[in-house]
Design an enzyme around this catalytic site. Structure first.
Site, PDB file in Angstrom:
ATOM      1  N   GLU A   1       0.869  -1.163   0.000  1.00  0.00           N
ATOM      2  CA  GLU A   1       0.000   0.000   0.000  1.00  0.00           C
ATOM      3  C   GLU A   1       0.917   1.227   0.000  1.00  0.00           C
ATOM      4  O   GLU A   1       1.802   1.329   0.857  1.00  0.00           O
ATOM      5  CB  GLU A   1      -0.894   0.022   1.248  1.00  0.00           C
ATOM      6  CG  GLU A   1      -1.899   1.141   1.131  1.00  0.00           C
ATOM      7  CD  GLU A   1      -2.806   1.298   2.345  1.00  0.00           C
ATOM      8  OE1 GLU A   1      -2.764   0.478   3.267  1.00  0.00           O
ATOM      9  OE2 GLU A   1      -3.558   2.289   2.322  1.00  0.00           O
TER      10      GLU A   1
ATOM     11  N   ARG B   1       5.850 -13.050   9.207  1.00  0.00           N
ATOM     12  CA  ARG B   1       6.488 -11.777   8.896  1.00  0.00           C
ATOM     13  C   ARG B   1       7.852 -11.694   9.562  1.00  0.00           C
ATOM     14  O   ARG B   1       8.139 -12.421  10.504  1.00  0.00           O
ATOM     15  CB  ARG B   1       5.595 -10.599   9.266  1.00  0.00           C
ATOM     16  CG  ARG B   1       5.269 -10.441  10.730  1.00  0.00           C
ATOM     17  CD  ARG B   1       4.572  -9.093  10.995  1.00  0.00           C
ATOM     18  NE  ARG B   1       3.548  -8.759  10.012  1.00  0.00           N
ATOM     19  CZ  ARG B   1       3.437  -7.570   9.405  1.00  0.00           C
ATOM     20  NH1 ARG B   1       4.281  -6.615   9.666  1.00  0.00           N
ATOM     21  NH2 ARG B   1       2.492  -7.339   8.552  1.00  0.00           N
TER      22      ARG B   1
ATOM     23  N   LYS C   1       4.426   0.463   9.519  1.00  0.00           N
ATOM     24  CA  LYS C   1       4.512   1.733   8.802  1.00  0.00           C
ATOM     25  C   LYS C   1       3.961   2.884   9.639  1.00  0.00           C
ATOM     26  O   LYS C   1       4.442   4.001   9.541  1.00  0.00           O
ATOM     27  CB  LYS C   1       3.787   1.639   7.461  1.00  0.00           C
ATOM     28  CG  LYS C   1       4.693   1.056   6.387  1.00  0.00           C
ATOM     29  CD  LYS C   1       4.087   1.175   5.010  1.00  0.00           C
ATOM     30  CE  LYS C   1       3.075   0.093   4.799  1.00  0.00           C
ATOM     31  NZ  LYS C   1       2.673  -0.059   3.401  1.00  0.00           N
TER      32      LYS C   1
END
Ligand code: ATP
Ligand code: MG
Length: 564
Positions: free
Chosen positions: A36, A262, A272
């Site tokens: 994104e 992850r 983020k």
């Protein structure tokens, strides 16, 4: 974690092999990396990128780069550009296959209308609060919305008017009609579209309704013919919904979602949102601050793409969450830089050394190897004269035991040059600080040997004061003082209180003259000090160096102590 030799398993590789063997995808392998564009990529993304692009390359398929830009509020073109730059720099090529989820908004809308027509979706008027209450909790079934069974025509009309902008933000939403009693909460009539008046960096004000991730993502994969949709474990619980959406459009080849753990890295944060907070709050100097785990920050610091790819390979692809020691990343940096970085001499905290028996105006040059690991890198001349700078730390007036460097009466080797013996110290009359030391050299020791074969224990580096170029050195330490700042802070806690106040130290020192005008991005190993990279703040005659990583390798020690 064992990292020597073979990398840990890659279960995704097996899945793809099986799919090819069973011909599930007609021999095709198409993956995608779907960031994104609401921030810069970080080392965690680098892991995902290496998996997505790596699997595609391994099986002769392709990997799309797709901006998953369905949530306009925080997205921007700056981020799109940074993402493209970073993926390319990491060494991957998406060819023609750069896509934007926003380009599919019309098609997604059509799918939504089709779902309504088929009785699979409805416009709901419950408020956010009510909606949550109706949804229930995993252990108890939810309650059906009173709008669930409204006539199809009514939903079609309302959805059209939602798009036309007739209703305020958040007042209505489109929901899938799936199963309010499912133990998987994501299947309890999830929201597919919400009203949100936000300007989109790509579609402007064209839309005031936007699809949710759960609806948009599987459609993006279907539209692009993706065969393997690889993502991180937190999406595992969303997979039944992913499959439901795919089933509704029923493409000839269905994309399948597979999840891997992850990357979590010690002494840093990777969300983020947190990185954004550090950048916007001025805790660091931008997204490419060399202390950040962003790709841009790591690059500026001097970490190479090869080191990051090696790191991703060593971390492997697993199904279990773990914390990776940042020492492993540093080890990969050293491993790669050792091969490619030119050696040079720099003095970070200078102390003047005067060689009394060396003629005042004389000078000479010594040959220094550019890289002992790579003979083809050749040698360079290093100027030498009567006054030198040495590292303050390489002299002690009262040397402790086992200190083999310079001290009163002691002899050391000056790297590549001559032996010197310290004869006296000059101190500042007021502060008592040592300001200069004096020495004599042995002319017979040029080139490293002495006629009587005597040995010296210490070798120190130096630069010629007359020839040296002033340089700024930025020395970085861990960004946080605790291993897991996000966890230590807890939910909504302030992770910033764990920031290391000494994560950056700037010192003024000297480098040998060959480095006066180095291009930004060039890598050096300053002998005995560490790996450094010329920063973009450098100007001709005024270089600035970032310390990429020190020379001491704690990870190599851990590795060596592992039984084979
Ligand atoms: P963050 O949690 O840092 O905000 P995100 O998941 O919201 O990241 P996206 O831009 O949506 O960021 O991520 C793009 C892809 O990168 C996703 O497929 C995601 O699973 C993957 N990814 C994100 N963070 C990591 C990580 N730490 N390790 C491995 N893959 C990651
Ligand atoms: Mg995300």
């Amino acid at each position: 974690m064992k990292t020597g030799g073979e990398s840990p398993g890659n279960f995704i590789r097996k899945i793809v092999q099986e799919d090819l063997a069973s011909n599930r995808t007609g021999g095709r392998v198409v993956t995608r990396f779907p960031p994104e564009p609401n921030g810069y990529l970080h080392i965690g993304h680098a892991k995902a990128i290496c998996i997505d692009f790596g699997i595609a390359r391994e099986f002769g398929g392709k990997c799309h780069l797709r901006m998953d830009d369905t949530n306009p509020s925080k997205e921007s073109m700056e981020y799109v550009e940074a993402i493209c730059r970073d993926v390319k720099w990491l060494g991957w090529d998406w060819g023609e296959d750069l896509y934007f989820a926003a380009d599919y908004f019309e098609r997604m809308y059509d799918v939504a209308v089709d779902l309504i027509r088929r009785g699979k979706a409805y416009v709901c008027e419950l408020s956010q609060g009510e909606w949550k209450e109706y949804r229930g909790v995993p252990t108890r079934p939810g309650k059906e919305s009173p709008y669930r069974n409204r006539p199809i025509e009514e939903s079609l009309d309302l959805f059209k008017r939602m798009r036309a902008g007739e209703f305020p933000d958040g007042s209505l939403c489109l929901r899938a009609k799936i199963d309010m009693s499912s133990p998987n909460i994501h299947l309890r009539d999830p929201v597919l579209y919400r009203i949100m008046r936000a300007r989109h960096y790509r579609t402007g004000d064209k839309w005031c309704i936007y699809p949710t991730y759960d609806f948009a993502h599987p459609l993006e994969d279907v539209f692009e013919g993706v065969t393997h949709s690889l993502c991180t474990l937190e999406f595992e619980v969303h997979r039944p919904l992913y499959d439901w959406v795919v089933e509704q459009v029923n493409p000839p080849i269905r994309p399948m979602q597979h999840e891997f753990a992850r990357l979590n890295l010690s002494y840093t944060v990777m969300s983020k949102r947190m990185l954004q907070e550090l950048v916007q709050g001025g805790y660091v100097k931008g997204w490419d601050d060399p202390r950040l785990p962003t790709i841009a920050g790591l690059r500026r610091r001097g970490c190479t793409a090869a080191a990051i790819r090696d790191f991703a390979e060593r971390v492997g692809v697993t199904k279990y969450e773990s914390l990776t020691d940042i020492a492993l990343l540093e080890h990969c940096m050293r491993d790669d830089l050792n091969k490619r970085a030119s050696r040079a001499m720099a003095v970070l905290r200078p102390l003047k050394l005067v060689i009394d028996n060396y003629p005042e105006n004389a000078e000479e040059t010594f040959e220094a190897l550019n890289n002992p690991e790579d003979p083809s890198a050749g040698a360079r001349p290093v100027p030498f004269s009567r006054e030198l700078y040495i590292e303050r730390d390489d002299f002690r007036e009262n040397p402790p035991p086992k200190y083999h460097r310079l001290a009163p009466g002691r002899e050391v080797r000056l790297r590549y040059a001559v032996y010197v013996t310290c004869t006296s110290i000059i101190k500042d009359a007021d502060s008592g600080e040592i300001v200069e030391i004096h020495a004599n050299y042995d002319p017979a020791s040029r080139g490293g040997g002495t006629p009587d074969g005597r040995k010296v224990k210490g070798t120190i580096h130096w630069v010629s004061a007359r020839h040296a170029v002033r340089a700024e050195f930025r020395l970085y330490d861990r960004l946080f003082m605790v291993e897991e700042p996000a966890r230590a802070a807890g939910e909504d806690g302030d992770f910033k209180k764990f920031l290391n106040p000494r994560s950056l130290e700037v010192v003024e020192g000297w480098v040998e003259p060959s480095l006066a005008s180095v291009p930004p991005g060039s890598h050096y190993q300053f002998e005995r000090l560490g790996y450094f990279c010329a920063d973009s703040d450098s100007a001709p005659g005024r270089p600035v160096f970032n310390r990429t990583v020190t020379l001491k390798d704690t990870w190599a020690k851990i590795e060596r102590s592992q039984p084979d």
